[in-house]
Write a protein that holds these residues in place. Structure first.
Motif, PDB file in Angstrom:
ATOM      1  N   ILE A   9       0.846  -1.181   0.000  1.00 48.98           N
ATOM      2  CA  ILE A   9       0.000   0.000   0.000  1.00 48.98           C
ATOM      3  C   ILE A   9       0.885   1.235   0.000  1.00 48.98           C
ATOM      4  O   ILE A   9       1.740   1.395   0.860  1.00 48.98           O
ATOM      5  CB  ILE A   9      -0.934   0.016   1.231  1.00 48.98           C
ATOM      6  CG1 ILE A   9      -1.832  -1.226   1.216  1.00 48.98           C
ATOM      7  CG2 ILE A   9      -1.774   1.280   1.264  1.00 48.98           C
ATOM      8  CD1 ILE A   9      -2.708  -1.363   2.420  1.00 48.98           C
ATOM      9  N   THR A  10       0.717   2.121  -0.959  1.00 47.75           N
ATOM     10  CA  THR A  10       1.629   3.236  -1.134  1.00 47.75           C
ATOM     11  C   THR A  10       1.648   4.184   0.055  1.00 47.75           C
ATOM     12  O   THR A  10       2.633   4.860   0.282  1.00 47.75           O
ATOM     13  CB  THR A  10       1.250   4.037  -2.393  1.00 47.75           C
ATOM     14  OG1 THR A  10      -0.120   4.449  -2.298  1.00 47.75           O
ATOM     15  CG2 THR A  10       1.437   3.200  -3.638  1.00 47.75           C
ATOM     16  N   LYS A  11       0.566   4.248   0.841  1.00 47.17           N
ATOM     17  CA  LYS A  11       0.543   5.192   1.954  1.00 47.17           C
ATOM     18  C   LYS A  11       1.462   4.730   3.081  1.00 47.17           C
ATOM     19  O   LYS A  11       1.725   5.491   4.011  1.00 47.17           O
ATOM     20  CB  LYS A  11      -0.888   5.379   2.470  1.00 47.17           C
ATOM     21  CG  LYS A  11      -1.515   4.119   3.056  1.00 47.17           C
ATOM     22  CD  LYS A  11      -2.976   4.356   3.412  1.00 47.17           C
ATOM     23  CE  LYS A  11      -3.640   3.085   3.942  1.00 47.17           C
ATOM     24  NZ  LYS A  11      -5.070   3.265   4.206  1.00 47.17           N
ATOM     25  N   THR A  12       1.933   3.500   3.050  1.00 51.18           N
ATOM     26  CA  THR A  12       2.896   3.030   4.027  1.00 51.18           C
ATOM     27  C   THR A  12       4.292   3.238   3.457  1.00 51.18           C
ATOM     28  O   THR A  12       4.645   2.670   2.436  1.00 51.18           O
ATOM     29  CB  THR A  12       2.682   1.528   4.339  1.00 51.18           C
ATOM     30  OG1 THR A  12       1.361   1.341   4.842  1.00 51.18           O
ATOM     31  CG2 THR A  12       3.683   1.055   5.374  1.00 51.18           C
ATOM     32  N   THR A  13       5.107   4.071   4.114  1.00 53.25           N
ATOM     33  CA  THR A  13       6.425   4.394   3.595  1.00 53.25           C
ATOM     34  C   THR A  13       7.413   3.270   3.860  1.00 53.25           C
ATOM     35  O   THR A  13       7.182   2.395   4.701  1.00 53.25           O
ATOM     36  CB  THR A  13       6.963   5.684   4.232  1.00 53.25           C
ATOM     37  OG1 THR A  13       7.219   5.443   5.638  1.00 53.25           O
ATOM     38  CG2 THR A  13       5.969   6.831   4.086  1.00 53.25           C
ATOM     39  N   ALA A  14       8.532   3.316   3.167  1.00 52.55           N
ATOM     40  CA  ALA A  14       9.585   2.317   3.367  1.00 52.55           C
ATOM     41  C   ALA A  14      10.099   2.354   4.794  1.00 52.55           C
ATOM     42  O   ALA A  14      10.421   1.311   5.379  1.00 52.55           O
ATOM     43  CB  ALA A  14      10.727   2.568   2.379  1.00 52.55           C
ATOM     44  N   GLN A  15      10.176   3.558   5.384  1.00 48.38           N
ATOM     45  CA  GLN A  15      10.642   3.661   6.767  1.00 48.38           C
ATOM     46  C   GLN A  15       9.662   3.002   7.733  1.00 48.38           C
ATOM     47  O   GLN A  15      10.067   2.274   8.653  1.00 48.38           O
ATOM     48  CB  GLN A  15      10.818   5.132   7.188  1.00 48.38           C
ATOM     49  CG  GLN A  15      11.699   5.957   6.297  1.00 48.38           C
ATOM     50  CD  GLN A  15      10.870   6.795   5.363  1.00 48.38           C
ATOM     51  OE1 GLN A  15      10.525   6.357   4.257  1.00 48.38           O
ATOM     52  NE2 GLN A  15      10.532   8.020   5.743  1.00 48.38           N
ATOM     53  N   GLN A  16       8.364   3.258   7.536  1.00 46.54           N
ATOM     54  CA  GLN A  16       7.356   2.662   8.399  1.00 46.54           C
ATOM     55  C   GLN A  16       7.365   1.147   8.287  1.00 46.54           C
ATOM     56  O   GLN A  16       7.233   0.428   9.285  1.00 46.54           O
ATOM     57  CB  GLN A  16       5.984   3.238   8.047  1.00 46.54           C
ATOM     58  CG  GLN A  16       5.846   4.709   8.381  1.00 46.54           C
ATOM     59  CD  GLN A  16       4.698   5.382   7.656  1.00 46.54           C
ATOM     60  OE1 GLN A  16       4.167   4.848   6.676  1.00 46.54           O
ATOM     61  NE2 GLN A  16       4.309   6.561   8.111  1.00 46.54           N
ATOM     62  N   LEU A  17       7.516   0.664   7.066  1.00 48.73           N
ATOM     63  CA  LEU A  17       7.541  -0.773   6.849  1.00 48.73           C
ATOM     64  C   LEU A  17       8.781  -1.399   7.485  1.00 48.73           C
ATOM     65  O   LEU A  17       8.727  -2.489   8.062  1.00 48.73           O
ATOM     66  CB  LEU A  17       7.506  -1.070   5.355  1.00 48.73           C
ATOM     67  CG  LEU A  17       7.109  -2.486   4.934  1.00 48.73           C
ATOM     68  CD1 LEU A  17       5.753  -2.862   5.497  1.00 48.73           C
ATOM     69  CD2 LEU A  17       7.107  -2.613   3.425  1.00 48.73           C
ATOM     70  N   TYR A  18       9.916  -0.686   7.406  1.00 43.44           N
ATOM     71  CA  TYR A  18      11.149  -1.171   8.048  1.00 43.44           C
ATOM     72  C   TYR A  18      10.942  -1.325   9.548  1.00 43.44           C
ATOM     73  O   TYR A  18      11.310  -2.358  10.136  1.00 43.44           O
ATOM     74  CB  TYR A  18      12.299  -0.202   7.779  1.00 43.44           C
ATOM     75  CG  TYR A  18      13.448  -0.330   8.759  1.00 43.44           C
ATOM     76  CD1 TYR A  18      14.365  -1.383   8.664  1.00 43.44           C
ATOM     77  CD2 TYR A  18      13.603   0.580   9.795  1.00 43.44           C
ATOM     78  CE1 TYR A  18      15.395  -1.512   9.578  1.00 43.44           C
ATOM     79  CE2 TYR A  18      14.633   0.460  10.705  1.00 43.44           C
ATOM     80  CZ  TYR A  18      15.531  -0.585  10.598  1.00 43.44           C
ATOM     81  OH  TYR A  18      16.559  -0.715  11.512  1.00 43.44           O
ATOM     82  N   HIS A  19      10.359  -0.332  10.195  1.00 43.02           N
ATOM     83  CA  HIS A  19      10.166  -0.398  11.648  1.00 43.02           C
ATOM     84  C   HIS A  19       9.183  -1.509  12.025  1.00 43.02           C
ATOM     85  O   HIS A  19       9.329  -2.146  13.076  1.00 43.02           O
ATOM     86  CB  HIS A  19       9.716   0.955  12.181  1.00 43.02           C
ATOM     87  CG  HIS A  19      10.830   1.958  12.276  1.00 43.02           C
ATOM     88  ND1 HIS A  19      11.826   1.870  13.226  1.00 43.02           N
ATOM     89  CD2 HIS A  19      11.126   3.045  11.514  1.00 43.02           C
ATOM     90  CE1 HIS A  19      12.676   2.875  13.066  1.00 43.02           C
ATOM     91  NE2 HIS A  19      12.285   3.591  12.047  1.00 43.02           N
ATOM     92  N   ALA A  20       8.195  -1.746  11.166  1.00 41.80           N
ATOM     93  CA  ALA A  20       7.270  -2.855  11.419  1.00 41.80           C
ATOM     94  C   ALA A  20       8.001  -4.192  11.325  1.00 41.80           C
ATOM     95  O   ALA A  20       7.828  -5.077  12.159  1.00 41.80           O
ATOM     96  CB  ALA A  20       6.113  -2.811  10.424  1.00 41.80           C
ATOM     97  N   LYS A  21       8.838  -4.339  10.304  1.00 35.02           N
ATOM     98  CA  LYS A  21       9.591  -5.576  10.144  1.00 35.02           C
ATOM     99  C   LYS A  21      10.613  -5.749  11.264  1.00 35.02           C
ATOM    100  O   LYS A  21      10.886  -6.872  11.703  1.00 35.02           O
ATOM    101  CB  LYS A  21      10.293  -5.582   8.784  1.00 35.02           C
ATOM    102  CG  LYS A  21       9.338  -5.746   7.609  1.00 35.02           C
ATOM    103  CD  LYS A  21      10.081  -5.798   6.283  1.00 35.02           C
ATOM    104  CE  LYS A  21       9.116  -6.052   5.126  1.00 35.02           C
ATOM    105  NZ  LYS A  21       9.820  -6.138   3.827  1.00 35.02           N
ATOM    106  N   LEU A  22      11.164  -4.642  11.738  1.00 36.51           N
ATOM    107  CA  LEU A  22      12.110  -4.717  12.851  1.00 36.51           C
ATOM    108  C   LEU A  22      11.412  -5.232  14.104  1.00 36.51           C
ATOM    109  O   LEU A  22      11.933  -6.088  14.819  1.00 36.51           O
ATOM    110  CB  LEU A  22      12.719  -3.334  13.096  1.00 36.51           C
ATOM    111  CG  LEU A  22      13.823  -3.242  14.146  1.00 36.51           C
ATOM    112  CD1 LEU A  22      15.009  -4.118  13.775  1.00 36.51           C
ATOM    113  CD2 LEU A  22      14.272  -1.794  14.318  1.00 36.51           C
ATOM    114  N   ALA A  23      10.214  -4.722  14.367  1.00 37.10           N
ATOM    115  CA  ALA A  23       9.446  -5.202  15.511  1.00 37.10           C
ATOM    116  C   ALA A  23       9.072  -6.664  15.362  1.00 37.10           C
ATOM    117  O   ALA A  23       8.936  -7.387  16.355  1.00 37.10           O
ATOM    118  CB  ALA A  23       8.180  -4.356  15.674  1.00 37.10           C
TER     119      ALA A  23
END
Length: 282
Positions: free
Chosen positions: A119-133
């Motif tokens: 989903i384009t509204k989720t940025t690469a940074q936000q997705l990175y932090h989600a994957k980190l968690a």
């Protein structure tokens, strides 16, 4: 006209099947729903527009169940559905339909990343932090590199004057450089920015990081020079070099900017440290 569902055209899965406990549906009070800021993004300006649009056109037939997971205190963490739940609250709804899944924080974050990854509204940074968690191996590897190089991947956008030493949005470029050049080269490249001069706030940029990685990859003697390399890069003026690259251009392609920056760094280090590769010596 209707047709039944069928699986004849599809290949059967070959992966191990372990879906976890079956979810169940329940109407849950919005007062019990929480957002885990460890992996969830804030509702930004564009998200607020989305919330208002949902609220203005609120209709239960368009409302997909909110995916939640039980947490302490009788509350539920929202895995997916923060925007539509907020819109329901704006409409005075005290309960929303929820799909309750049994998942710890890591699984919640992994589910969030999977649901929102395209989903384009989720940025690469936000997705990175989600994957980190979610303890994703690649995200953990990048986090270890950032720690070693004093780099912080920002969660939300800041104006340039607010960006501090080591802060960056360039998570996509960092992942690309890690895959292409490896851990040690990426750490050294980042240290050439964060551990020289005054820390070069605002210059952990994709084009600069990629330029440094390319130069150090091609010149292993420089990469292995350690403190000598950092002392040399202490004299390199990133701001001046960037101004020269961008001078007179309304727009410049990232690949072109990275190439031009790499040439400037290569020439600078050749003068300071001597030939770093056979190519330099030629």
């Amino acid at each position: 006209m209707f047709r039944p569902l069928g699986t004849q055209r599809f290949n059967p899965p070959t992966s191990e099947f372990s879906p976890g406990p079956a979810p169940f549906l329940e109407w849950i009070e919005t007062s019990k729903l929480m957002v885990d800021v460890t992996y969830q993004r804030e509702i930004g300006r564009r998200g607020a527009v989305n919330v208002n649009q949902i609220a203005e056109n609120f209709d239960w037939s368009k409302f997909a169940p909110v995916i939640v997971a039980p947490v302490e205190g009788g509350h539920f963490a929202i895995v997916d559905g923060q925007h539509r739940t907020t819109a329901a609250m704006l409409r005075g709804q005290e309960k929303v339909p929820c799909q309750v899944v049994q998942a710890d924080r890591a699984k919640q974050a992994a589910a969030y990343a999977a649901v929102n990854g395209n989903i384009t509204k989720t940025t690469a940074q936000q997705l990175y932090h989600a994957k980190l968690a979610a303890k994703d191996p690649n995200a953990l590897a990048l986090a270890e590199i950032c720690l070693a190089a004093e780099v912080e991947i920002l969660r939300k956008n800041l104006i340039r004057s607010e960006v501090k030493k080591g802060q960056t949005y360039a998570v996509t470029a960092l992942n690309r450089c890690l895959a292409k050049y490896g851990r040690d080269t990426l750490i050294t490249a980042l240290q050439c920015i964060t551990q020289t001069a005054d820390g070069n706030a605002g210059f952990v940029r994709s084009t600069i990081v990629e330029a440094l990685c390319e130069v150090l990859h091609e010149a292993p003697r420089w990469r292995e020079a350690g403190e000598e390399l950092l002392r040399a890069m202490d004299k390199f003026k990133f701001a001046d070099a960037w101004d020269q690259v961008a001078a007179g251009r309304d727009k410049i392609f990232p690949s072109t900017a990275s190439k031009m920056m790499a040439e400037k760094i290569q020439r600078f280090l050749s003068r300071r440290l001597g030939a770093g590769s056979i190519k330099d010596a030629a």
